[in-house]
Structures are given as C-alpha cells and as structure tokens.
Scaffold this active site. Structure first.
Site, mmCIF file in Angstrom:
data_model
loop_
_atom_site.group_PDB
_atom_site.id
_atom_site.type_symbol
_atom_site.label_atom_id
_atom_site.label_comp_id
_atom_site.label_asym_id
_atom_site.label_seq_id
_atom_site.Cartn_x
_atom_site.Cartn_y
_atom_site.Cartn_z
ATOM 1 N N TYR A 134 -9.748 5.527 -14.687
ATOM 2 C CA TYR A 134 -8.629 6.304 -13.421
ATOM 3 C C TYR A 134 -7.328 6.417 -14.468
ATOM 4 O O TYR A 134 -6.392 7.517 -14.502
ATOM 5 C CB TYR A 134 -7.749 5.275 -13.238
ATOM 6 C CG TYR A 134 -6.735 4.865 -12.435
ATOM 7 C CD1 TYR A 134 -6.531 5.940 -10.882
ATOM 8 C CD2 TYR A 134 -5.597 4.985 -12.876
ATOM 9 C CE1 TYR A 134 -5.129 5.757 -10.850
ATOM 10 C CE2 TYR A 134 -4.060 4.402 -12.375
ATOM 11 C CZ TYR A 134 -4.178 4.561 -11.672
ATOM 12 O OH TYR A 134 -2.716 5.002 -10.479
ATOM 13 N N GLU A 166 -0.323 3.027 -15.329
ATOM 14 C CA GLU A 166 -1.605 2.402 -16.638
ATOM 15 C C GLU A 166 -2.128 3.290 -17.598
ATOM 16 O O GLU A 166 -2.752 2.982 -18.610
ATOM 17 C CB GLU A 166 -2.783 2.558 -15.314
ATOM 18 C CG GLU A 166 -3.090 1.853 -14.115
ATOM 19 C CD GLU A 166 -3.671 0.220 -15.765
ATOM 20 O OE1 GLU A 166 -4.419 0.702 -16.034
ATOM 21 O OE2 GLU A 166 -3.187 -0.634 -15.050
ATOM 22 N N SER A 199 1.179 6.923 -13.472
ATOM 23 C CA SER A 199 0.660 5.497 -13.475
ATOM 24 C C SER A 199 1.151 4.845 -14.472
ATOM 25 O O SER A 199 1.373 5.240 -16.003
ATOM 26 C CB SER A 199 -0.597 5.164 -13.352
ATOM 27 O OG SER A 199 -0.307 3.848 -13.539
ATOM 28 N N GLN A 211 -0.542 2.814 0.639
ATOM 29 C CA GLN A 211 0.446 1.456 0.885
ATOM 30 C C GLN A 211 1.671 3.221 0.572
ATOM 31 O O GLN A 211 2.500 3.269 1.089
ATOM 32 C CB GLN A 211 0.385 0.847 -0.374
ATOM 33 C CG GLN A 211 1.432 0.864 -0.684
ATOM 34 C CD GLN A 211 1.899 -0.882 -1.874
ATOM 35 O OE1 GLN A 211 1.098 -1.502 -2.051
ATOM 36 N NE2 GLN A 211 2.004 0.148 -2.974
HETATM 37 P P1 NAP Z 1 -3.296 3.806 -2.323
HETATM 38 O O1 NAP Z 1 -2.574 3.174 -1.147
HETATM 39 O O2 NAP Z 1 -5.095 3.737 -2.758
HETATM 40 O O3 NAP Z 1 -3.878 5.241 -1.595
HETATM 41 C C1 NAP Z 1 -4.213 6.484 -2.058
HETATM 42 C C2 NAP Z 1 -4.673 7.474 -1.192
HETATM 43 O O4 NAP Z 1 -5.368 8.480 -1.436
HETATM 44 C C3 NAP Z 1 -5.257 7.474 0.223
HETATM 45 O O5 NAP Z 1 -4.105 7.676 1.016
HETATM 46 C C4 NAP Z 1 -6.367 8.462 -0.018
HETATM 47 O O6 NAP Z 1 -6.773 8.547 1.318
HETATM 48 C C5 NAP Z 1 -6.074 9.375 -0.564
HETATM 49 N N1 NAP Z 1 -7.065 9.992 -1.236
HETATM 50 C C6 NAP Z 1 -8.225 8.927 -2.093
HETATM 51 N N2 NAP Z 1 -8.962 10.622 -2.661
HETATM 52 C C7 NAP Z 1 -8.731 11.501 -1.519
HETATM 53 C C8 NAP Z 1 -8.907 12.986 -1.807
HETATM 54 N N3 NAP Z 1 -10.944 13.275 -2.700
HETATM 55 N N4 NAP Z 1 -8.304 14.058 -1.404
HETATM 56 C C9 NAP Z 1 -6.595 13.381 -0.844
HETATM 57 N N5 NAP Z 1 -6.462 12.668 -1.356
HETATM 58 C C10 NAP Z 1 -6.990 11.229 -0.996
HETATM 59 O O7 NAP Z 1 -3.122 4.134 -3.378
HETATM 60 P P2 NAP Z 1 -0.844 3.923 -3.084
HETATM 61 O O8 NAP Z 1 -0.597 2.231 -3.752
HETATM 62 O O9 NAP Z 1 -0.393 4.272 -2.065
HETATM 63 O O10 NAP Z 1 -0.355 5.182 -5.212
HETATM 64 C C11 NAP Z 1 -0.052 6.041 -4.219
HETATM 65 C C12 NAP Z 1 -0.415 6.955 -5.179
HETATM 66 O O11 NAP Z 1 0.409 6.621 -6.637
HETATM 67 C C13 NAP Z 1 -1.936 7.133 -6.346
HETATM 68 O O12 NAP Z 1 -1.750 8.756 -6.784
HETATM 69 C C14 NAP Z 1 -1.899 6.204 -7.214
HETATM 70 O O13 NAP Z 1 -3.139 6.362 -8.049
HETATM 71 C C15 NAP Z 1 -0.449 6.364 -7.981
HETATM 72 N N6 NAP Z 1 0.561 5.212 -8.120
HETATM 73 C C16 NAP Z 1 0.225 3.922 -7.679
HETATM 74 C C17 NAP Z 1 0.766 2.809 -8.439
HETATM 75 C C18 NAP Z 1 0.989 1.134 -7.627
HETATM 76 O O14 NAP Z 1 1.243 0.240 -8.167
HETATM 77 N N7 NAP Z 1 0.288 1.072 -6.349
HETATM 78 C C19 NAP Z 1 1.443 2.650 -9.530
HETATM 79 C C20 NAP Z 1 0.988 4.139 -10.371
HETATM 80 C C21 NAP Z 1 0.802 4.961 -9.513
HETATM 81 P P3 NAP Z 1 -7.853 7.596 1.859
HETATM 82 O O15 NAP Z 1 -7.429 6.820 2.752
HETATM 83 O O16 NAP Z 1 -8.993 8.837 3.221
HETATM 84 O O17 NAP Z 1 -8.488 6.773 1.199
HETATM 85 O O1 F7E Z 2 -4.728 -5.408 -11.182
HETATM 86 C C1 F7E Z 2 -6.156 -8.815 -12.929
HETATM 87 C C2 F7E Z 2 -7.432 -7.278 -13.218
HETATM 88 O O2 F7E Z 2 -6.073 -4.173 -9.221
HETATM 89 C C3 F7E Z 2 -3.545 -5.513 -11.782
HETATM 90 C C4 F7E Z 2 -2.965 0.359 -9.321
HETATM 91 O O3 F7E Z 2 -1.765 0.351 -8.029
HETATM 92 O O4 F7E Z 2 -1.547 -1.249 -11.171
HETATM 93 C C5 F7E Z 2 -2.220 -1.027 -9.888
HETATM 94 O O5 F7E Z 2 -3.921 -1.226 -10.843
HETATM 95 C C6 F7E Z 2 -4.286 -7.038 -13.167
HETATM 96 C C7 F7E Z 2 -5.267 -6.275 -14.278
HETATM 97 O O6 F7E Z 2 -4.160 -3.461 -10.157
HETATM 98 C C8 F7E Z 2 -8.298 -10.250 -10.403
HETATM 99 O O7 F7E Z 2 -7.885 -7.304 -14.168
HETATM 100 C C9 F7E Z 2 -7.408 -10.964 -12.539
HETATM 101 O O8 F7E Z 2 -5.491 -7.040 -15.141
HETATM 102 O O9 F7E Z 2 -4.137 -5.095 -8.688
HETATM 103 P P1 F7E Z 2 -5.210 -4.686 -9.856
HETATM 104 P P2 F7E Z 2 -3.931 -2.226 -11.528
HETATM 105 O O10 F7E Z 2 -5.601 -2.347 -12.328
HETATM 106 O O11 F7E Z 2 -3.045 -3.290 -12.437
HETATM 107 C C10 F7E Z 2 -1.165 0.435 -11.250
HETATM 108 C C11 F7E Z 2 -0.138 0.581 -12.277
HETATM 109 C C12 F7E Z 2 -2.035 1.675 -10.961
HETATM 110 O O12 F7E Z 2 -1.729 2.820 -10.956
HETATM 111 C C13 F7E Z 2 -2.845 1.554 -9.999
HETATM 112 O O13 F7E Z 2 -3.355 2.741 -9.189
HETATM 113 O O14 F7E Z 2 -4.487 -8.277 -12.773
HETATM 114 N N1 F7E Z 2 -7.636 -9.314 -12.417
HETATM 115 N N2 F7E Z 2 -8.568 -11.376 -10.851
HETATM 116 C C14 F7E Z 2 -7.633 -8.670 -10.928
HETATM 117 N N3 F7E Z 2 -6.941 -7.365 -10.130
HETATM 118 C C15 F7E Z 2 -8.534 -7.160 -9.301
HETATM 119 N N4 F7E Z 2 -7.840 -6.412 -8.742
HETATM 120 N N5 F7E Z 2 -8.947 -8.013 -8.814
HETATM 121 C C16 F7E Z 2 -9.736 -9.506 -9.287
HETATM 122 O O15 F7E Z 2 -10.068 -10.831 -9.025
#
Ligand code: NAP
Ligand code: F7E
Length: 328
Positions: free
Chosen positions: A151, A129, A127, A12
């Site tokens: 994670y 998290e 993050s 994303q």
């Molecule tokens: P995402 O959509 O899950 O994208 C993760 C990316 O990492 C994908 O391009 C994936 O590639 C790549 N990847 C997985 N394993 C890899 C490996 N072994 N080597 C190189 N690349 C690899 O995550 P996102 O939401 O864009 O988030 C971007 C970053 O911010 C992540 O590090 C996530 O943990 C962090 N983050 C996200 C959030 C959020 O709310 N979105 C919040 C805080 C931090 P493939 O397509 O090949 O799987």
């Molecule tokens: O869950 C609850 C679940 O999977 C949010 C990643 O980008 O943000 C993300 O992590 C909440 C949790 O995101 C379902 O229990 C209920 O409390 O959308 P999520 P996440 O776990 O907050 C952080 C900042 C990152 O860094 C991570 O990479 O929603 N929940 N019911 C559910 N969650 C999912 N997935 N599916 C359910 O059915």
C-alpha cells in the site's frame, strides 16, 4: 456554482468531504464502483444532494465519462484500496488501484482538459504510510519516503506521479500527506474502530474480548471531519503544492486502549484484550508523527478534535449503535 467530483465517495472521507462541499454550495458528484455497490444506499441516505456516477479507477473510459458529466472545477481522488494489512495479500490489485489508478485519473484529466490542464484542480490522497521506516521525526513534506507495505509503495508511486503531472503539464494537482484520521464512519477493519466497537460491546455484555496484533505501534491520529477541510483548503490555493496534515501528537495502541476502556469506566483492560500473531504485519510502521506547520501557515488549517475527544466520540457512537442493534 462550482462543481466537484469525488472518487471514493462511499468511504469515510468521501462522506465528510461531500457534506463539507454541499454546505459550501458546490454541485457534488461522486464516483461509485461496481454494479450493485452495497454502500451506495448509505451515500444516498447520508448525502442525498450528491449525484452518483458509475466508474472505477481501473477503467479510464469510465473516468473520462465521469469528467464529461460532472464538468468538475475540483477533483478529489479519495478512491483507493486503503487497508494496509490487506495490501500484502493483494499486492497486485492494491498497486493497480491505489497506484496505477491515479495515473489513469491524471491522464484522464490531462486528456479531458484539452490544452488547459490547470482548469481542473486535483487533490491526491497521499498518506503518512509513505514515510514507513521513518527517516526523520517528526515527518514533514521534505522527509525521505521509505514505504513498508505494498500500500505504501503504491501511494509513493501515486504521489510522485501527481507531482510529475504538475511539473510536466502545469496541472493544479496537490497531494495531501494525511496522517491517520478516524471517526465513527471508519471501517471496522482499522484498529481505532475495531477497538471502539469491541469496547462498546464488552461494556454492554455482548462480547468478551478483542483480539489484536502489535500494541506498541504509534500513530498520529486525528479526526476525519477536520482533515477533509484541509483537502478543500489545498485546492483554494493559487499554486498547487504538497502538505502534511497531522496533529503533531503520537500515541500507541496501548494509549488508545486506555482511553477507550476508560470511556466505559474500565480501568484495567488486560482481561479483555488477547494478542494473536495473525494480526501482526510482515513489516511494521513503528512510529508516525507529523509536522503540520506548513498546513497551518499556508492553509490556516489546524485540527479541532484532540485524541481524547476522538476516542470518546467513537466509543459513545458505538455504544449507541450497538445498543440499537441489540434491540435495547
Ligand atoms: P476508505 O474508507 O477505505 O475508502 C476508500 C474508497 O475507495 C471507497 O469509497 C472505495 O469504494 C473506493 N475504491 C476502492 N477501489 C476503487 C476502485 N477500483 N475505483 C474507484 N474507487 C475505489 O478510505 P478513507 O479512509 O476514506 O481514505 C480516503 C483516501 O485517503 C484513500 O485514498 C486512503 O488511501 C487515503 N488516506 C486515508 C487515511 C486515513 O487515515 N483514513 C490517511 C491517509 C490517506 P468501495 O466502497 O466500492 O470499496
Ligand atoms: O493500523 C496496529 C497495526 O489498520 C494502525 C489507513 O487509513 O492509516 C491507515 O493505515 C496500527 C498498525 O491503520 C491491530 O499493526 C494492532 O500499526 O488502523 P490501522 P494504518 O495501517 O495505520 C494510513 C495513514 C493510511 O493511509 C491507510 O489507508 O494498529 N494494530 N492490532 C492493528 N491494526 C488493525 N487494523 N487491526 C488489529 O487488530
């Protein structure tokens, strides 16, 4: 023209960041893993200006080769195994990619930069998290970290390793502690997109219900398009540092359901939502809300899209997409 290398380009944030950097005139390189990655075509179609390189965070020589080709001024490490629920079932591989992968990358930069470690500015995707069982409300840069999932633990390792490379080697390495950010490009395994797709399909008569886990958890949800701008701003600072990026507002999954169903004129969603313990987590992060005042004061960053705007944007996108997929 500055050059940037993005890991996680198929995710994303990778797509939004690539669009931002291309619009600013950067030469953008993206790292794609795997021999036939199905998301490669999406990247080529969405951001055709990006040059794709093959590599994996687990393979340091592939990272060194990518640095050699891209010669980046800025390196954005967005690559990770990012789905929290998956991390319990795959704790080792999550630790290796999301944790050790960052050490591989920092070490590759240190070796590549040959005595000039601050020449490449590094962004690490930390993050919210990491706050897990929160020790302070709202959470800020100095809040004690207490991760609640493999994670989260891997991200804490990567976060402190980034700080350690900054302090040990003088690297310009910044960590963005980003709270949840979402968009129509969010993977369907995450709760916002799972709900927006399901609501669209229910409204179109294509699906009867959505099955969820814990509805009480609260998250500080923002829009991914806003958050990648904060990443770029961090790397434009003279000194590297860590920043919380958040909206400062928190909402439960129930609030999310209210808004998503209201967007398709359904006031009572209870007949369409079923609970299944299979979606409950072994340990939950109950409540996240960030204090983004440092990002605002130092980076001049603030979010543009609010929670209601975000949910409406996602449901409207999925209505259109599901209509198209159903051939309507
Ligand atoms: P995402 O959509 O899950 O994208 C993760 C990316 O990492 C994908 O391009 C994936 O590639 C790549 N990847 C997985 N394993 C890899 C490996 N072994 N080597 C190189 N690349 C690899 O995550 P996102 O939401 O864009 O988030 C971007 C970053 O911010 C992540 O590090 C996530 O943990 C962090 N983050 C996200 C959030 C959020 O709310 N979105 C919040 C805080 C931090 P493939 O397509 O090949 O799987
Ligand atoms: O869950 C609850 C679940 O999977 C949010 C990643 O980008 O943000 C993300 O992590 C909440 C949790 O995101 C379902 O229990 C209920 O409390 O959308 P999520 P996440 O776990 O907050 C952080 C900042 C990152 O860094 C991570 O990479 O929603 N929940 N019911 C559910 N969650 C999912 N997935 N599916 C359910 O059915």
């Amino acid at each position: 023209m500055p050059s940037a290398l993005i890991t996680g380009i198929t995710g994303q944030d990778g797509l939004y960041l690539a669009e931002l950097l291309l619009a600013k005139g950067y030469d953008v390189y993206g790292l794609v893993r795997g021999q036939n990655n199905p998301k490669r075509a999406l990247v080529e179609e969405t951001v055709p200006g990006v040059r794709l390189l093959t590599g994996d965070l687990g393979d340091m020589s592939s990272l060194l080769r990518a640095l050699e080709i891209a010669q980046p001024d800025e390196l954005y490490n967005l690559g990770a195994i990012s789905f929290v629920a998956y991390s319990w079932e795959n704790a080792r591989v999550t630790s290796e990619v999301t944790g050790m992968g960052v050490l591989n990358l920092l070490e590759a930069v240190r070796l590549f930069a040959r005595g000039e470690p601050s020449r490449i500015r590094v962004y690490q995707a930390s993050s919210s998290e990491m706050f897990g069982k929160v020790q302070e409300v709202p959470q800020r840069e100095s809040t004690l970290l207490w991760p609640r999932s493999p994670y989260g633990v891997a991200k804490v390792f990567a976060h402190y390793m980034t700080i350690n490379y900054r302090e040990s080697y003088g690297m310009h390495a910044s960590s963005g502690i980003l709270f949840n950010h979402e968009s129509p490009r969010r993977g369907p395994e995450f709760v916002t997109r799972k709900i927006s797709i399901a609501v669209a399909r229910i409204a179109l008569g294509l699906q009867e219900e959505v099955v969820l886990g814990n509805l009480e958890a609260k998250r500080d949800w923002g829009y991914a398009g806003d958050y990648v701008d904060a990443m770029w701003r961090m790397l434009q600072q003279p000194e590297a540092d860590d920043y919380v990026v958040a909206t400062g507002q928190t909402h439960s999954i129930r609030d999310l359901l209210d808004l998503a169903f209201r967007a398709v004129d359904i006031d009572d969603w209870t007949p369409y939502v079923r609970l299944d313990p299979a979606f409950m987590r072994p340990a939950e992060v109950d409540m996240l809300v960030g204090d983004p005042s440092k990002a605002r004061a130092v980076l001049g960053w603030k979010p543009e899209v609010d929670f209601q705007g975000l949910v409406t944007l996602m449901v409207e996108h999925d209505l259109e997409e599901q209509r198209r997929l159903a051939g309507r």
